[in-house]
Design an enzyme around this catalytic site. Structure first.
Site, PDB file in Angstrom:
ATOM      1  N   CYS A 172      21.330  49.885   8.630  1.00 14.84           N
ATOM      2  CA  CYS A 172      21.045  49.193   7.372  1.00 14.84           C
ATOM      3  C   CYS A 172      19.606  48.654   7.436  1.00 14.84           C
ATOM      4  O   CYS A 172      19.239  47.962   8.389  1.00 14.84           O
ATOM      5  CB  CYS A 172      22.046  48.046   7.213  1.00 14.84           C
ATOM      6  SG  CYS A 172      21.647  46.922   5.880  1.00 14.84           S
ATOM      7  N   ASP A 190       1.694  10.229   3.732  1.00 18.34           N
ATOM      8  CA  ASP A 190       2.417  11.061   4.685  1.00 18.34           C
ATOM      9  C   ASP A 190       1.442  12.015   5.374  1.00 18.34           C
ATOM     10  O   ASP A 190       1.271  13.161   4.976  1.00 18.34           O
ATOM     11  CB  ASP A 190       3.505  11.853   3.941  1.00 18.34           C
ATOM     12  CG  ASP A 190       4.536  12.391   4.909  1.00 18.34           C
ATOM     13  OD1 ASP A 190       4.455  12.065   6.111  1.00 18.34           O
ATOM     14  OD2 ASP A 190       5.425  13.140   4.460  1.00 18.34           O
ATOM     15  N   LYS A 206      10.976   3.175   2.859  1.00 19.00           N
ATOM     16  CA  LYS A 206      10.987   4.643   2.802  1.00 19.00           C
ATOM     17  C   LYS A 206      11.670   5.135   1.535  1.00 19.00           C
ATOM     18  O   LYS A 206      12.737   4.650   1.166  1.00 19.00           O
ATOM     19  CB  LYS A 206      11.732   5.194   4.017  1.00 19.00           C
ATOM     20  CG  LYS A 206      11.065   4.876   5.342  1.00 19.00           C
ATOM     21  CD  LYS A 206       9.974   5.856   5.666  1.00 19.00           C
ATOM     22  CE  LYS A 206      10.560   7.008   6.446  1.00 19.00           C
ATOM     23  NZ  LYS A 206       9.523   7.833   7.051  1.00 19.00           N
ATOM     24  N   CYS A 238      27.952  45.897   1.483  1.00 17.51           N
ATOM     25  CA  CYS A 238      26.633  45.375   1.850  1.00 17.51           C
ATOM     26  C   CYS A 238      25.678  45.522   0.665  1.00 17.51           C
ATOM     27  O   CYS A 238      25.566  46.613   0.089  1.00 17.51           O
ATOM     28  CB  CYS A 238      26.087  46.127   3.059  1.00 17.51           C
ATOM     29  SG  CYS A 238      24.381  45.693   3.420  1.00 17.51           S
ATOM     30  N   CYS A 269      22.857  48.273   1.974  1.00 16.97           N
ATOM     31  CA  CYS A 269      23.174  49.681   2.280  1.00 16.97           C
ATOM     32  C   CYS A 269      24.522  50.114   1.707  1.00 16.97           C
ATOM     33  O   CYS A 269      24.933  51.261   1.872  1.00 16.97           O
ATOM     34  CB  CYS A 269      23.129  49.924   3.781  1.00 16.97           C
ATOM     35  SG  CYS A 269      24.515  49.160   4.652  1.00 16.97           S
ATOM     36  N   CYS A 303      27.867  43.227   7.911  1.00 17.66           N
ATOM     37  CA  CYS A 303      27.598  44.622   7.584  1.00 17.66           C
ATOM     38  C   CYS A 303      27.581  45.326   8.938  1.00 17.66           C
ATOM     39  O   CYS A 303      26.879  44.913   9.856  1.00 17.66           O
ATOM     40  CB  CYS A 303      26.222  44.746   6.904  1.00 17.66           C
ATOM     41  SG  CYS A 303      25.518  46.397   6.976  1.00 17.66           S
ATOM     42  N   TYR A 353      -6.878   2.084   6.225  1.00 19.52           N
ATOM     43  CA  TYR A 353      -6.156   0.877   5.827  1.00 19.52           C
ATOM     44  C   TYR A 353      -6.250  -0.268   6.832  1.00 19.52           C
ATOM     45  O   TYR A 353      -5.520  -1.233   6.747  1.00 19.52           O
ATOM     46  CB  TYR A 353      -4.680   1.189   5.550  1.00 19.52           C
ATOM     47  CG  TYR A 353      -4.005   2.074   6.598  1.00 19.52           C
ATOM     48  CD1 TYR A 353      -3.725   1.595   7.857  1.00 19.52           C
ATOM     49  CD2 TYR A 353      -3.668   3.381   6.292  1.00 19.52           C
ATOM     50  CE1 TYR A 353      -3.124   2.405   8.797  1.00 19.52           C
ATOM     51  CE2 TYR A 353      -3.053   4.199   7.227  1.00 19.52           C
ATOM     52  CZ  TYR A 353      -2.784   3.699   8.483  1.00 19.52           C
ATOM     53  OH  TYR A 353      -2.187   4.492   9.418  1.00 19.52           O
ATOM     54  N   GLU A 407       0.863  -1.188   0.000  1.00 15.93           N
ATOM     55  CA  GLU A 407       0.000   0.000   0.000  1.00 15.93           C
ATOM     56  C   GLU A 407       0.890   1.225   0.000  1.00 15.93           C
ATOM     57  O   GLU A 407       2.031   1.167   0.457  1.00 15.93           O
ATOM     58  CB  GLU A 407      -0.846   0.034   1.288  1.00 15.93           C
ATOM     59  CG  GLU A 407      -1.798  -1.130   1.431  1.00 15.93           C
ATOM     60  CD  GLU A 407      -2.353  -1.244   2.858  1.00 15.93           C
ATOM     61  OE1 GLU A 407      -2.269  -0.269   3.625  1.00 15.93           O
ATOM     62  OE2 GLU A 407      -2.850  -2.321   3.191  1.00 15.93           O
ATOM     63  N   LYS A 464       2.369   4.546   1.406  1.00 19.80           N
ATOM     64  CA  LYS A 464       2.502   5.069   2.770  1.00 19.80           C
ATOM     65  C   LYS A 464       2.182   6.556   2.720  1.00 19.80           C
ATOM     66  O   LYS A 464       2.979   7.375   2.268  1.00 19.80           O
ATOM     67  CB  LYS A 464       3.920   4.835   3.295  1.00 19.80           C
ATOM     68  CG  LYS A 464       4.082   5.216   4.748  1.00 19.80           C
ATOM     69  CD  LYS A 464       5.382   4.652   5.303  1.00 19.80           C
ATOM     70  CE  LYS A 464       5.518   4.915   6.787  1.00 19.80           C
ATOM     71  NZ  LYS A 464       5.496   6.306   7.161  1.00 19.80           N
TER      72      LYS A 464
HETATM   73  S1  IVH Z   1      -0.126   0.281   8.694  1.00 22.04           S
HETATM   74  C1  IVH Z   1       0.803  -2.032  12.340  1.00 22.04           C
HETATM   75  N1  IVH Z   1      -0.576   1.368   6.332  1.00 22.04           N
HETATM   76  O1  IVH Z   1       2.785   5.100   8.722  1.00 22.04           O
HETATM   77  C2  IVH Z   1       0.335  -1.256  11.179  1.00 22.04           C
HETATM   78  N2  IVH Z   1       0.416   2.706   8.025  1.00 22.04           N
HETATM   79  O2  IVH Z   1       5.043   4.049  11.090  1.00 22.04           O
HETATM   80  C3  IVH Z   1       0.776   0.143  11.212  1.00 22.04           C
HETATM   81  N3  IVH Z   1       0.851   5.019   7.360  1.00 22.04           N
HETATM   82  O3  IVH Z   1       1.708   5.021  12.047  1.00 22.04           O
HETATM   83  C4  IVH Z   1       0.251   1.037  10.223  1.00 22.04           C
HETATM   84  N4  IVH Z   1       0.076   4.845   5.307  1.00 22.04           N
HETATM   85  O4  IVH Z   1       0.503   6.583  10.434  1.00 22.04           O
HETATM   86  C5  IVH Z   1      -0.095   1.555   7.582  1.00 22.04           C
HETATM   87  N5  IVH Z   1      -1.047   2.217   4.231  1.00 22.04           N
HETATM   88  C6  IVH Z   1      -0.574   2.384   5.457  1.00 22.04           C
HETATM   89  C7  IVH Z   1      -0.059   3.635   5.890  1.00 22.04           C
HETATM   90  C8  IVH Z   1       0.429   3.743   7.187  1.00 22.04           C
HETATM   91  C9  IVH Z   1       0.629   5.644   6.206  1.00 22.04           C
HETATM   92  C10 IVH Z   1       1.496   5.616   8.561  1.00 22.04           C
HETATM   93  C11 IVH Z   1       0.780   5.336   9.855  1.00 22.04           C
HETATM   94  C12 IVH Z   1       1.767   4.610  10.726  1.00 22.04           C
HETATM   95  C13 IVH Z   1       3.070   4.954  10.079  1.00 22.04           C
HETATM   96  C14 IVH Z   1       4.071   3.818  10.205  1.00 22.04           C
END
Ligand code: IVH
Length: 674
Positions: free
Chosen positions: A434, A118, A317, A411, A414, A429, A230, A114, A116
């Site tokens: 200034c 932010d 990541k 500067c 000035c 400066c 999720y 999935e 992630k």
């Molecule tokens: S699963 C045990 N799925 O990422 C399951 N987390 O450190 C934990 N996050 O705290 C979360 N998208 O805030 C999961 N598709 C996704 C996510 C997701 C973002 C965030 C969530 C979690 C952090 C992981």
């Protein structure tokens, strides 16, 4: 009350719910705005006439009029875990190996991948199919209840769709997900804040976190938050995999990110990660990686959890986002002490959802070290901050005849001759008049750890200096004499000027140590100001003190004492101080702080990031109140302030039983409203 009214209300609610679902969850409009508004107004009118028929799950009830929320603690029934991170192929293969080692021999493993998102994680509790409560993650065990704020998010169903009752027990279930803000909406919000001289949010995540902690749900409702869910937690599970649970969540009417995928092996997972790392910029929201989960719940159960994170899931990541662009020019910005900071003026380029045209270069040594030259093509990168940095030069694209950057002699603002002290990287400066120095001195003076004058932001100071209303600190306290002139300045108006003038008057009560810090005497930070105020008790005593006496104070060195002596030897500075005294500012240390300040030598540690202020600001505030700002946690630490994404200090603090403060509790302690 007639039955037909009740029937019509039900009908309208069902219709509006359906339209909301299509619009906010599926991103499609079934009717025109006009038709939607008509239905909504009709429902609103019928409910007003028949208040006894209003139910909390009615679409009109997302924002009540009196829903000002306090955020009580909320204990999670099942801890909200976080994920271990992986950054490369090897670490991902390691994860896969460990998963297979811990499962019975030869068992087939499927992974679901999935995006992630932010954002900020959230837990939603439903009872009898209706939205009941929402809570933040907090430390994973206890979060804050933010029900009224989350209720304003249209993509959160107040009532779920009915589904086959054998699949889900609607009596009580929990859904977890990520609240986020789309980039376009985030940029718009920041533009608006810039216009109003408000502090900008560093990124959509910070702005989401800040929004969720607002006290007034009506303001939350105006901020464009959305959600992807999720995770479905039920007492009696009829579903047997994460894949099925995402499908079921979708059926129930939740917004599930459509980009999940089932993978037969880790190579497919890796391929998905690479694919999204390159496609991330095409999304209208920010993702910072991919989450990889073992699909089968039975296998998840066997694998179990270690401490804070599950063994059955991991995050991949992404690298910080980079872009290449042309370094058109290097300009020099003059700060409050006169120090010049080089700034890279870039050919505007889109990076992480915003257009970047400038980056700080810190100092001349950095320019030399990276051998940056005007006309170069450079790589820029954006981390968690608003300000991007220049990482390196693409040497292959360097144009012939390019020259090393020259250190300026005059500067840029000035034109006075610049000075570079021996053993220092900075160039200064030395003209205190200034305009650039005036502006940044004033900005420091009104800042949060200093006199804390809300509303008098960077852009307004700039304007007021340029218009001639502000030159020195005392002019701030004379602004009230120009009321009629000020209210006609574009973008201001009566109300904001009234507020600013009120904040200015209030700032007169700031204690002596704040004022000392606000003056911006070189080397006198918030800590030194605190010690000086505690020792000398009045401005007068400090002005008359000898270099030796100042230096005799514990922790105050000779550069500070020399700087103070030379500051007060300047007639212009003394004149300004006299005017500040006449304006009624605190030149004496008040009785209650003589004992050592409100925080009375208490030690504070900050872990994670705060959404309302920078680390530096938090530090200044703590010190200005007599506290100590320390970098590591021990048993003797008095408080640990826990921001977003806290690190190992948080764990230590819990081990040692140190008092923890959430951002909100910290803000309350220092009397700041968010
Ligand atoms: S699963 C045990 N799925 O990422 C399951 N987390 O450190 C934990 N996050 O705290 C979360 N998208 O805030 C999961 N598709 C996704 C996510 C997701 C973002 C965030 C969530 C979690 C952090 C992981």
């Amino acid at each position: 009350m007639s039955n037909s009214v009740k029937r019509r209300i039900d009908e309208l609610r069902t219709k509006i719910r359906k339209l909301n679902y299509h619009y906010y969850v599926l991103s499609e409009s079934l009717v025109s705005d006009y038709e939607y508004d008509k239905l909504y107004s009709e429902l609103q009118k019928l409910e007003q006439e028949n208040p006894e028929l209003i139910t909390p799950d009615s679409p009109t009830q997302r924002v009540g009029s009196d829903l000002t929320s306090e955020f009580p603690p909320f204990k999670h029934s099942v801890p909200m875990l976080s994920l271990a991170n992986t950054y490369n192929e090897d670490e991902l293969y390691d994860f896969d190996r460990k998963v297979r080692e811990n499962l019975p021999d030869g068992e087939k493993v499927e992974y679901i991948t999935e995006l992630k998102i932010d954002g900020v994680s959230i837990s939603l509790i439903y009872r009898d199919g209706k939205f009941y409560k929402a809570a933040t993650r907090g430390d994973g065990f206890t979060g804050e209840e933010v029900t009224n704020n989350v209720k304003t998010i249209k993509a959160v169903p107040l009532k779920v769709n009915s589904v086959d009752s054998s699949k889900v027990d609607l009596e009580e279930f929990e859904v977890r997900g990520e609240i986020y803000m789309e980039l376009e909406a985030f940029n718009k919000l920041n533009e608006e804040r810039a216009r109003k001289n408000e502090k900008l949010f560093a990124n959509p995540r910070n702005s989401t976190a800040g929004t969720l902690k607002l006290q007034d749900p009506r303001i939350v409702a105006q901020r464009p938050l959305s959600i992807f869910v999720y995770y479905l937690l039920m007492k009696e599970a009829s579903i047997i995999s994460q894949y099925e649970s995402l499908i079921l969540l979708r059926e129930l009417g939740f917004k599930v990110n459509p980009n999940f995928r089932l993978n037969g092996n880790i190579n497919e997972v890796l391929e998905y990660c690479r694919e999204w790392e390159s496609k991330r910029d095409n999304l209208p929201y920010e993702i910072d990686g991919v989450v990889i989960k073992v699909n089968s719940f039975a296998q998840q159960k066997i694998l179990g959890n270690i401490a804070k994170s599950p063994r059955w899931a991991v995050a991949f990541k992404f690298k910080a986002k980079q872009a290449t662009t042309l370094l058109k020019k290097i300009t020099w910005q003059v700060g409050r002490t006169g120090a010049l900071t080089p700034v890279a003026e870039l050919e505007p380029v889109l990076l992480a959802g915003s257009t970047i045209s400038r980056a700080t270069l810190h100092n001349i040594d950095e320019i030399k070290r990276k051998d940056l030259r005007e006309g170069d093509t450079v790589v820029i990168e954006k981390g968690g901050d608003v300000i991007p940095k220049v990482v390196s030069v693409v040497l292959g694209k360097r144009k012939p005849g390019s020259k090393e950057v020259e250190i300026p002699k005059n500067c840029p603002v000035c034109n006075s001759v610049l000075y570079r002290p021996e053993n220092e990287v900075a160039i200064y400066c030395q003209n205190v008049n200034c305009p650039a120095q005036i502006k940044s001195r004033l900005q420091h003076f009104v800042g949060r750890g200093a006199m804390d004058i809300e509303g008098l932001g960077e852009a307004l100071i700039e304007q007021l200096v340029d218009l001639g209303y502000l030159k020195s600190f005392d002019d701030i306290y004379n602004l009230k004499n120009y009321y009629n002139e000020l209210i006609v300045i574009e973008g201001l108006g009566k109300k904001s000027i009234d507020n600013i003038l009120e904040a200015i008057e209030k700032s007169k009560n700031q204690p002596l140590e704040r004022l000392l810090f606000a003056l911006g005497i070189r080397y006198v930070g918030a800590g030194a100001a605190q010690k000086l105020a505690a020792h000398f008790k009045s401005m007068e005593n400090l002005i008359n003190a000898s270099e030796e006496e100042i230096e005799s104070i514990y922790d105050i060195g000779s550069s500070i004492s020399k700087s103070i002596i030379s500051y007060f030897a300047n007639r212009q500075n003394l004149e300004i101080l006299n005017k500040l005294k006449s304006a009624g500012l605190n030149f004496e240390r008040s009785k209650e702080v003589i004992s050592g300040g409100e925080f009375n030598n208490k030690s504070f540690v900050l872990t994670g990031t705060l959404s309302s202020m920078s680390r530096e600001e938090a530090k200044n505030i703590i010190i200005s109140k007599g506290g100590r700002f320390v970098s590591s946690v021990s048993k003797k630490t008095d408080y640990v302030v826990v921001g977003d994404n806290p690190g190992s200090k948080f764990k230590k603090a819990k081990e040692f039983g140190v008092k923890l403060l959430s951002e909100k509790e910290f803000l309350q302690l220092i009397n700041i409203e968010m």
